[in-house]
Design a protein around this motif. Structure first.
Motif, PDB file in Angstrom:
ATOM      1  N   ALA A 164      26.702  32.931  45.793  1.00 57.07           N
ATOM      2  CA  ALA A 164      28.263  33.925  45.961  1.00 57.07           C
ATOM      3  C   ALA A 164      29.519  32.866  45.691  1.00 57.07           C
ATOM      4  N   ALA A 165      29.348  31.532  46.383  1.00 61.24           N
ATOM      5  CA  ALA A 165      30.321  30.640  46.173  1.00 61.24           C
ATOM      6  C   ALA A 165      30.487  30.443  44.652  1.00 61.24           C
ATOM      7  N   SER A 166      29.563  30.308  43.855  1.00 58.67           N
ATOM      8  CA  SER A 166      29.310  29.803  42.578  1.00 58.67           C
ATOM      9  C   SER A 166      29.898  30.920  41.535  1.00 58.67           C
ATOM     10  N   GLN A 167      30.154  32.332  41.880  1.00 58.33           N
ATOM     11  CA  GLN A 167      30.457  33.436  41.137  1.00 58.33           C
ATOM     12  C   GLN A 167      31.889  33.490  41.065  1.00 58.33           C
ATOM     13  N   ASN A 168      32.404  34.352  40.172  1.00 57.41           N
ATOM     14  CA  ASN A 168      33.616  34.422  39.677  1.00 57.41           C
ATOM     15  C   ASN A 168      34.016  36.031  40.403  1.00 57.41           C
ATOM     16  N   PHE A 169      34.104  36.292  41.452  1.00 57.55           N
ATOM     17  CA  PHE A 169      34.076  37.669  41.967  1.00 57.55           C
ATOM     18  C   PHE A 169      35.678  37.799  42.321  1.00 57.55           C
ATOM     19  N   HIS A 170      35.955  39.183  42.364  1.00 59.27           N
ATOM     20  CA  HIS A 170      37.279  39.573  42.785  1.00 59.27           C
ATOM     21  C   HIS A 170      37.560  39.353  44.168  1.00 59.27           C
ATOM     22  N   PRO A 171      38.835  39.114  44.685  1.00 53.59           N
ATOM     23  CA  PRO A 171      39.172  38.552  46.068  1.00 53.59           C
ATOM     24  C   PRO A 171      38.496  39.719  46.750  1.00 53.59           C
ATOM     25  N   ASP A 172      38.773  40.959  46.460  1.00 48.05           N
ATOM     26  CA  ASP A 172      38.057  42.073  47.394  1.00 48.05           C
ATOM     27  C   ASP A 172      36.640  41.982  47.806  1.00 48.05           C
ATOM     28  N   GLU A 173      36.134  41.622  46.714  1.00 48.27           N
ATOM     29  CA  GLU A 173      34.707  41.589  46.559  1.00 48.27           C
ATOM     30  C   GLU A 173      34.259  40.409  47.485  1.00 48.27           C
ATOM     31  N   ARG A 174      34.885  39.476  47.373  1.00 53.48           N
ATOM     32  CA  ARG A 174      34.410  38.028  48.082  1.00 53.48           C
ATOM     33  C   ARG A 174      34.752  38.385  49.534  1.00 53.48           C
ATOM     34  N   SER A 175      35.826  38.946  49.927  1.00 50.65           N
ATOM     35  CA  SER A 175      36.196  39.623  51.346  1.00 50.65           C
ATOM     36  C   SER A 175      35.084  40.383  52.008  1.00 50.65           C
ATOM     37  N   GLU A 176      34.511  41.132  50.921  1.00 49.63           N
ATOM     38  CA  GLU A 176      33.500  42.132  51.703  1.00 49.63           C
ATOM     39  C   GLU A 176      32.045  41.232  51.719  1.00 49.63           C
ATOM     40  N   LEU A 177      31.893  40.418  50.982  1.00 47.60           N
ATOM     41  CA  LEU A 177      30.589  39.551  51.291  1.00 47.60           C
ATOM     42  C   LEU A 177      30.887  38.592  52.345  1.00 47.60           C
ATOM     43  N   GLY A 178      32.224  37.978  52.608  1.00 43.09           N
ATOM     44  CA  GLY A 178      32.375  37.452  53.790  1.00 43.09           C
ATOM     45  C   GLY A 178      32.007  38.042  54.940  1.00 43.09           C
ATOM     46  N   GLY A 179      32.310  39.338  55.056  1.00 44.23           N
ATOM     47  CA  GLY A 179      32.044  40.151  56.381  1.00 44.23           C
ATOM     48  C   GLY A 179      30.616  40.514  56.585  1.00 44.23           C
ATOM     49  N   LEU A 180      29.900  40.506  55.348  1.00 46.14           N
ATOM     50  CA  LEU A 180      28.486  40.821  55.483  1.00 46.14           C
ATOM     51  C   LEU A 180      27.783  39.342  56.212  1.00 46.14           C
TER      52      LEU A 180
END
Length: 448
Positions: free
Chosen positions: A415-431
């Protein structure tokens, strides 16, 4: 452990046995019922005769010829639709799903009914006699009536078959069928982990000079005959270790396990040769993997569907998410069971046979590794993998947590190597946090 015999399981995966049985029974009925007709024709009550076929020889021949002609056409249509369905499942989902379609009893019974109706009508047709033949006319009323009823049943079966086929090719139905077969294998092969699971005997380790046990035939290991292996080990006073899981690819002449004397004495030449031969005969191989003893086959099928859905040509991440959901349910069920090797002891309690089985870590890697690689750029797929790890962490024992932690770090790195939107990255961080909490025995409610 109870397992399906290999021959029975192989027959269930074939389309022809049930239709062939229907043809044989129909031919027998087509010969026997006209004879019964000839005996009881003049003794049938009038009230019953009113419901039987009442036409003459020409009408009877016309009816039977119409049934035979139409049924062979309908059978060809049904077979064509089945082949198209198999081709669709193979190309769009996975070629390993074809076995699930072949095992479908509904398809087999429908083909059996159509072929039986055709065979029965054709057999009865030869018994209808007209005056032109030079013999007294004969119309087997009961037999022709049965043919008419079989034709009506075939029409209804055709309508039901089309409905069944439309439902069968839905991906949800296919995933459910694979899940059901895999769950049945899981419950049949792996016992539930009871209170004494921690005190189970330690699996013996082979010495360096253990005798290799080569496989007799090439193919996928379908099953190991436990009784035969135990008998061979007792006869040779040996311990046998089969270190290949059911579903593994075996090559003839390549070791599938090892054996060593239980008391430390060396094998005689005759004992060694006999042990190698008996072990090879106890291992059943086939051209394809089956559910007979292969715990990981269902997960392999589901993972293949997920990977196929994530391919650029299909691009269906929703199907991949559904397949991962079924994988999660199976892994959680597996975590409740004893994943250790299968140990077989003799009458004195000495361990004689050790059968390797896949560990939870190996099956988790099977489920996660490829979807993580092919779905790395899709936040929905990563989110479902994280939910899978969270659900598995909740059902697993502390000794199984290192495998979950290892995959959690792999997902985090991906996930860290992907260019995700900040909202998507925040959702994954919660998971990510929720997986760590589940490993600690906590399951906080999600925010609404």
């Amino acid at each position: 452990m109870v397992s399906l015999p290999g021959s029975r399981d192989a027959l269930r995966a074939q389309l022809w046995p049930l239709p062939a049985l229907g043809v044989v029974l129909a031919a027998g009925a087509g010969v026997g019922l006209p004879r019964l007709d000839a005996r009881i024709q003049h003794h049938i009550p009038t009230s019953l005769a009113a419901y039987l076929f009442g036409g003459g020889p020409e009408a009877a021949r016309t009816v039977l010829e119409s049934i035979t002609g139409s049924m062979i056409t309908v059978t060809a249509l049904t077979f064509s639709l089945t082949v198209v369905t198999l081709q669709l499942a193979s190309s769009q989902f996975s070629p390993r799903l074809l076995r699930t379609f072949n095992r479908d009893r509904y398809v087999q019974r429908t083909l059996a009914l159509f072929l039986a109706t055709f065979t029965y009508a054709l057999t009865v047709l030869r018994t209808v006699r007209t005056e032109e033949i030079g013999q007294p006319p004969f119309v087997p009323q009961l037999s022709v009536t049965v043919a008419f009823l079989l034709a009506l049943a075939s029409v209804l079966a055709l309508v039901a078959f089309l409905s069944h086929l439309a439902r069968k090719i839905r991906v949800e139905t296919m995933l459910r069928d694979v899940h059901t077969d895999a769950e049945d294998t899981l419950r049949r092969i792996l016992p539930e982990a009871g209170p004494g699971a921690a005190e189970r005997p330690v699996s013996p380790r082979p010495p360096a000079d253990a005798v290799p046990l080569p496989a007799g035939n090439s193919g996928f290991l379908a099953a190991a005959d436990e009784k035969a292996l135990l008998s061979a080990a007792v006869e040779a006073d040996a311990v046998i270790l089969i270190d290949r899981n059911p579903g593994s690819s075996l090559i003839a002449g390549t070791p599938a396990g090892v054996a060593w004397p239980r008391t430390g004495r060396s094998f005689t030449t005759g004992t060694r040769h006999r042990l190698v031969r008996q072990t090879a005969e106890a291992l059943t191989t086939g051209a394809e993997r089956t559910h007979q003893q292969d715990v990981g086959f269902g997960l392999r099928q589901l993972t293949d569907v997920a990977c196929k859905a994530l391919s650029p040509g299909v691009n269906d991440p929703t199907t991949a998410v559904h397949a991962l959901s079924h994988c999660s349910a199976l892994l959680c069920e597996l975590a409740k069971r004893d994943p250790g090797p299968r140990l077989l002891a003799d009458d004195d309690g000495h361990i004689r046979v050790v059968l390797r089985r896949p560990t939870l870590a190996e099956l988790l890697d099977l489920v996660v590794a490829q979807p993580l690689r092919y779905g790395a750029a899709d936040p929905a797929v990563l989110a479902r993998i994280l939910m899978l790890l969270r659900e598995l962490a909740w059902h697993s024992a502390p000794g199984q947590h290192p495998a979950i932690t290892d995959h959690l770090e792999r997902v985090r790195s991906t996930a860290a190597s992907q260019n995700f939107h900040p909202d998507e990255r925040s959702e994954l961080g919660g998971l990510f946090d929720s997986v760590e909490q589940a490993l600690a025995g906590q399951w906080p409610p999600t925010a609404t």
